[in-house]
Design a protein around this motif. Structure first.
Motif, mmCIF file in Angstrom:
data_model
loop_
_atom_site.group_PDB
_atom_site.id
_atom_site.type_symbol
_atom_site.label_atom_id
_atom_site.label_comp_id
_atom_site.label_asym_id
_atom_site.label_seq_id
_atom_site.Cartn_x
_atom_site.Cartn_y
_atom_site.Cartn_z
ATOM 1 N N LEU A 89 48.010 34.614 40.275
ATOM 2 C CA LEU A 89 48.276 33.365 40.645
ATOM 3 C C LEU A 89 48.072 33.706 42.034
ATOM 4 O O LEU A 89 47.453 32.876 43.003
ATOM 5 C CB LEU A 89 49.533 32.879 40.185
ATOM 6 C CG LEU A 89 50.071 31.522 40.961
ATOM 7 C CD1 LEU A 89 48.958 30.374 40.801
ATOM 8 C CD2 LEU A 89 51.112 30.978 40.450
ATOM 9 N N ARG A 108 50.193 38.075 35.383
ATOM 10 C CA ARG A 108 50.267 36.656 35.785
ATOM 11 C C ARG A 108 50.608 36.510 37.397
ATOM 12 O O ARG A 108 49.776 35.647 37.864
ATOM 13 C CB ARG A 108 51.364 36.023 34.813
ATOM 14 C CG ARG A 108 51.351 34.465 35.282
ATOM 15 C CD ARG A 108 52.269 33.807 33.959
ATOM 16 N NE ARG A 108 52.113 32.352 34.477
ATOM 17 C CZ ARG A 108 52.798 31.490 33.813
ATOM 18 N NH1 ARG A 108 53.668 31.797 32.911
ATOM 19 N NH2 ARG A 108 52.715 30.321 34.098
ATOM 20 N N TRP A 136 44.083 30.522 36.378
ATOM 21 C CA TRP A 136 44.356 31.642 37.026
ATOM 22 C C TRP A 136 46.066 31.677 37.429
ATOM 23 O O TRP A 136 46.530 30.930 37.618
ATOM 24 C CB TRP A 136 44.064 31.569 38.732
ATOM 25 C CG TRP A 136 42.588 31.524 38.844
ATOM 26 C CD1 TRP A 136 41.504 30.640 38.796
ATOM 27 C CD2 TRP A 136 41.457 32.893 38.622
ATOM 28 N NE1 TRP A 136 40.274 31.008 38.677
ATOM 29 C CE2 TRP A 136 40.287 32.459 38.939
ATOM 30 C CE3 TRP A 136 41.733 34.257 38.640
ATOM 31 C CZ2 TRP A 136 39.197 33.074 38.847
ATOM 32 C CZ3 TRP A 136 40.842 35.163 38.724
ATOM 33 C CH2 TRP A 136 39.489 34.655 39.062
ATOM 34 N N GLY A 137 46.456 32.829 36.811
ATOM 35 C CA GLY A 137 47.993 32.928 36.734
ATOM 36 C C GLY A 137 48.620 31.816 35.951
ATOM 37 O O GLY A 137 49.628 31.652 36.054
ATOM 38 N N ARG A 188 47.619 24.470 40.639
ATOM 39 C CA ARG A 188 47.635 25.220 41.839
ATOM 40 C C ARG A 188 47.640 24.362 42.948
ATOM 41 O O ARG A 188 48.315 24.839 43.977
ATOM 42 C CB ARG A 188 46.554 26.249 41.794
ATOM 43 C CG ARG A 188 46.612 27.526 40.680
ATOM 44 C CD ARG A 188 45.696 28.509 40.964
ATOM 45 N NE ARG A 188 44.293 28.031 41.062
ATOM 46 C CZ ARG A 188 43.456 27.600 40.193
ATOM 47 N NH1 ARG A 188 43.894 27.910 38.747
ATOM 48 N NH2 ARG A 188 42.220 27.219 40.307
#
Length: 131
Positions: free
Chosen positions: A64, A60, A77-78, A85
């Motif tokens: 990220l 993770r 993502w992550g 994000r």
């Protein structure tokens, strides 16, 4: 006859390990969940499921970090979607330009936190007497 170059070398070496080799999303039966778009109930549920899988993924943090470095503009993502994000990459003063930034240029200020007596001017109490 032309000289031999590295382009002529056989490609028989294994690829070195990469962080995403053990990513939980690679084993998913629903890879589209990580790129579900829209605000309908189905897309929200798919993103939620992707984030749930990310929550237990050993990759993770690396995922990220890589997404932030590349500026990924879509997908989970992550464990974070594009809006989450984006919130990470903005400084507090950029999110709310009407408020003054803290004394330190990159300090994160909790607006709800009370400032202890004697620290309003940005000096610690022991420094205030000598200033």
């Amino acid at each position: 006859m032309r000289p031999r170059t590295s382009h002529d070398a056989p490609n028989n070496l294994d690829r070195p390990p990469h962080w995403d080799d053990s990513a939980a999303c690679k084993a998913s039966d629903e890879p589209d969940y990580w790129f579900a778009e829209g605000s309908d109930a189905s897309a929200i549920a798919q993103r939620h499921e992707a984030k749930r899988v990310c929550g237990s993924c050993p990759c993770r943090t690396s995922c990220l970090h890589a997404a932030l470095e590349r500026g990924e503009s879509s997908g989970v993502w992550g464990g974070l979607d594009v809006n989450e994000r984006a919130a990470l990459t903005l400084l507090p003063s950029a999110r709310d330009p009407g408020k003054e930034a803290a004394d330190a240029p990159n300090a994160i200020v909790d607006e709800d936190e009370e400032v202890p007596a004697g620290e309003e001017g940005g000096q610690a109490p022991e420094d205030a007497a000598t200033a």
